[in-house]
Design a protein around this motif. Sequence first.
Motif, mmCIF file in Angstrom:
data_model
loop_
_atom_site.group_PDB
_atom_site.id
_atom_site.type_symbol
_atom_site.label_atom_id
_atom_site.label_comp_id
_atom_site.label_asym_id
_atom_site.label_seq_id
_atom_site.Cartn_x
_atom_site.Cartn_y
_atom_site.Cartn_z
ATOM 1 N N ASP A 52 -45.829 -35.465 -79.915
ATOM 2 C CA ASP A 52 -44.281 -34.896 -80.195
ATOM 3 C C ASP A 52 -44.325 -33.943 -79.558
ATOM 4 O O ASP A 52 -43.334 -32.697 -80.357
ATOM 5 C CB ASP A 52 -45.006 -34.604 -81.142
ATOM 6 C CG ASP A 52 -45.793 -35.575 -82.016
ATOM 7 O OD1 ASP A 52 -45.291 -36.513 -82.255
ATOM 8 O OD2 ASP A 52 -46.579 -35.499 -83.055
ATOM 9 N N GLU A 53 -43.995 -33.748 -77.910
ATOM 10 C CA GLU A 53 -43.478 -32.445 -77.548
ATOM 11 C C GLU A 53 -41.954 -32.501 -77.545
ATOM 12 O O GLU A 53 -41.581 -31.286 -77.053
ATOM 13 C CB GLU A 53 -43.373 -32.942 -76.457
ATOM 14 C CG GLU A 53 -44.997 -32.677 -75.711
ATOM 15 C CD GLU A 53 -45.840 -34.474 -75.567
ATOM 16 O OE1 GLU A 53 -45.652 -34.646 -76.099
ATOM 17 O OE2 GLU A 53 -47.030 -34.703 -75.279
ATOM 18 N N ALA A 69 -45.254 -43.878 -81.513
ATOM 19 C CA ALA A 69 -44.218 -42.680 -81.663
ATOM 20 C C ALA A 69 -43.564 -42.082 -82.974
ATOM 21 O O ALA A 69 -42.742 -43.682 -83.711
ATOM 22 C CB ALA A 69 -43.428 -43.331 -80.385
ATOM 23 N N THR A 114 -55.831 -42.565 -85.617
ATOM 24 C CA THR A 114 -54.772 -43.297 -85.635
ATOM 25 C C THR A 114 -53.356 -43.615 -86.117
ATOM 26 O O THR A 114 -53.358 -43.034 -87.865
ATOM 27 C CB THR A 114 -54.889 -44.225 -85.544
ATOM 28 O OG1 THR A 114 -54.940 -45.690 -86.832
ATOM 29 C CG2 THR A 114 -56.131 -45.478 -84.722
ATOM 30 N N GLN A 119 -46.234 -40.581 -76.783
ATOM 31 C CA GLN A 119 -47.206 -39.737 -76.808
ATOM 32 C C GLN A 119 -47.215 -38.932 -75.185
ATOM 33 O O GLN A 119 -46.402 -38.588 -75.090
ATOM 34 C CB GLN A 119 -48.460 -41.161 -76.707
ATOM 35 C CG GLN A 119 -48.696 -42.190 -77.627
ATOM 36 C CD GLN A 119 -47.614 -42.911 -77.982
ATOM 37 O OE1 GLN A 119 -47.385 -43.711 -76.957
ATOM 38 N NE2 GLN A 119 -47.238 -43.170 -78.925
ATOM 39 N N LEU A 172 -53.422 -37.963 -74.506
ATOM 40 C CA LEU A 172 -53.714 -38.851 -75.574
ATOM 41 C C LEU A 172 -53.892 -40.589 -74.772
ATOM 42 O O LEU A 172 -53.907 -41.523 -75.404
ATOM 43 C CB LEU A 172 -52.624 -39.483 -76.516
ATOM 44 C CG LEU A 172 -52.484 -38.578 -77.499
ATOM 45 C CD1 LEU A 172 -51.332 -38.981 -78.606
ATOM 46 C CD2 LEU A 172 -53.362 -38.289 -78.472
ATOM 47 N N GLY A 176 -53.914 -35.520 -85.976
ATOM 48 C CA GLY A 176 -55.290 -36.796 -85.643
ATOM 49 C C GLY A 176 -56.423 -35.991 -85.100
ATOM 50 O O GLY A 176 -56.169 -34.844 -85.215
HETATM 51 P P1 IMO Z 1 -44.772 -39.424 -79.633
HETATM 52 O O1 IMO Z 1 -44.194 -40.850 -78.935
HETATM 53 C C1 IMO Z 1 -48.177 -37.721 -81.657
HETATM 54 C C2 IMO Z 1 -52.410 -40.249 -81.725
HETATM 55 C C3 IMO Z 1 -52.376 -40.229 -83.548
HETATM 56 C C4 IMO Z 1 -54.229 -40.974 -82.696
HETATM 57 C C5 IMO Z 1 -54.134 -41.106 -81.750
HETATM 58 C C6 IMO Z 1 -54.481 -42.712 -81.400
HETATM 59 O O2 IMO Z 1 -44.509 -38.830 -80.763
HETATM 60 O O3 IMO Z 1 -45.387 -38.355 -78.779
HETATM 61 P P2 IMO Z 1 -52.674 -44.922 -82.180
HETATM 62 O O4 IMO Z 1 -52.116 -45.224 -83.593
HETATM 63 O O5 IMO Z 1 -51.592 -44.537 -80.688
HETATM 64 O O6 IMO Z 1 -53.452 -45.697 -82.005
HETATM 65 O O7 IMO Z 1 -53.485 -43.111 -82.453
HETATM 66 O O8 IMO Z 1 -52.358 -41.072 -80.847
HETATM 67 N N1 IMO Z 1 -50.903 -40.404 -81.268
HETATM 68 C C7 IMO Z 1 -49.736 -39.569 -81.614
HETATM 69 N N2 IMO Z 1 -49.909 -38.287 -82.034
HETATM 70 N N3 IMO Z 1 -47.575 -38.471 -80.844
HETATM 71 C C8 IMO Z 1 -47.550 -39.042 -80.829
HETATM 72 O O9 IMO Z 1 -46.053 -39.970 -80.525
HETATM 73 C C9 IMO Z 1 -48.330 -39.866 -81.046
HETATM 74 N N4 IMO Z 1 -49.308 -41.468 -81.097
HETATM 75 C C10 IMO Z 1 -50.317 -42.069 -81.297
HETATM 76 O O10 IMO Z 1 -52.173 -39.379 -83.623
HETATM 77 O O11 IMO Z 1 -54.937 -38.891 -82.822
#
Ligand code: IMO
Length: 431
Positions: free
Chosen positions: A14-15, A40, A128, A224, A228, A274
């Motif tokens: 989410d940057e 995402a 998640t 992500q 992560l 999360g």
């Molecule tokens: P964008 O692309 C922020 C976090 C989830 C959780 C962990 C695992 O928008 O930056 P998952 O469903 O992938 O198995 O979840 O990763 N998470 C994100 N946090 N932005 C994202 O995507 C995320 N995609 C997954 O909140 O902590």
Amino acid sequence: MSQRLVVIGSQWGDEGKGKITDYFACRADMVVRYQGGNNAGHSVMFNGKKYSLQSIPSGIFNPATINIMGNGMVINPESVVLELQKLKDQGISDYKLYISDRATMVMPWHSDLDGAYECIKGGKLIGTTKKGIGPAYSDKYNRIGLRMGDMLEPEYFAERLAAALEVKNKELEMLGLKPYDYKIVFDRYMELADILGSMIIDTSALINKELREEGKKILFEGAQGMMLCIDHGTYPYVTSSTPSAASVPVGAGIAPHWIDNVLGVAKAYCTRVGEGPFPTELHDEIAHEIRERGHEYGTVTGRPRRIGWFDAVIARYTSRLAGINSWSLMLFDVLSGLETVKICTHYELDGKVVDTPPSTISKFARCKPVYIELPGWKEDISGIRNYDDLPEAAKVYVKKIEEITQVPVGVISVGPDRTQTIIISDTLKNF
Ligand code: IMO
Ligand code: GDP
Ligand code: MG
């Protein structure tokens, strides 16, 4: 020779990758997503309207740009159909979109399993997005995944589906979940194949053709963020793919030597949704102020995002891992009005200085941030378009980030809109 630019998240997601990808996509011939799926949530804003994308690339708003959903993604075809419908309802229907025939599909049982695994982790939730991302990648590596191209060959798909359901239905029943009826699933996927079939191609061949053409501009849009990452993030509080630029060659089907320009998207502070360790997390009034001013609520799940100061330990770590050439410093406008601003330069762990994240979350959770504190600035900077016009204190903050991370700031974002962007780097000005 083509120009290539990889846009990756350098914190916990989410940057602002969607905003920056869209900004450069206006001039790009191609935008490629190479990992992740509809976990995402990428926001794009222009002409007073805000759009949110999940698995569709952020170049979709430019009719001339080719958008690719690469083989490294996990794709839920139902969700793609819904996303395309939502875009149509918002007046976006003139686009070029192709989906890799080799991308793994997120099947309906994957989200059931995602939810169920979270429930049985005995209070140790990962938090998640429950989109089935982990279970879909697990099946891929367990070689019982179904791929987008499989749907285009009904007999082959029938075989693969039967094999997958034999395993998955047993797993679902073991967890007390409802099994899936083969015939119902098969019929629905044949309908989905009819809807999406014309978009499903060998995308690697198309990207490689573009790469070899003179003057073509190609963007790779990460999802992500590096913290992560399944390998280098705060395991197990991570996603199930590698958001790094290192994952572009595999996830898009190109050779590694094409990757040379990596833009690390970083908020001017930090957020996380999360669970999992977050050394610079704030629990005070400043966190509340930043959350409200930055509208820090998840695009996909609506969860309030956790807030913290800019963490240069993480910035140095992710720039080293992903080969980040410059930062795109996002949501800089949100810091206006704070008396002082802090940057974490290193951690202290058990009385020792630590300048790179430890491998276990037990140690990571015990790391205490050490800060430098700088004067804040009062001015609203959201209307500024030239670096020189920023308040002196804001410029000092930017320079400190460059100095501590040893990576230059190439872009500064001062608002969610496409126009609220300051490009500093000459290389990026020419993209
Ligand atoms: P964008 O692309 C922020 C976090 C989830 C959780 C962990 C695992 O928008 O930056 P998952 O469903 O992938 O198995 O979840 O990763 N998470 C994100 N946090 N932005 C994202 O995507 C995320 N995609 C997954 O909140 O902590
Ligand atoms: P992504 O997942 O990396 O694409 O980021 P998200 O879209 O999930 O979250 C970023 C949020 O910040 C979105 O709501 C954007 O509209 C917003 N945003 C992006 N850049 C800026 C900025 O410079 N200032 C402000 N105030 N908001 C921004
Ligand atoms: Mg997001």
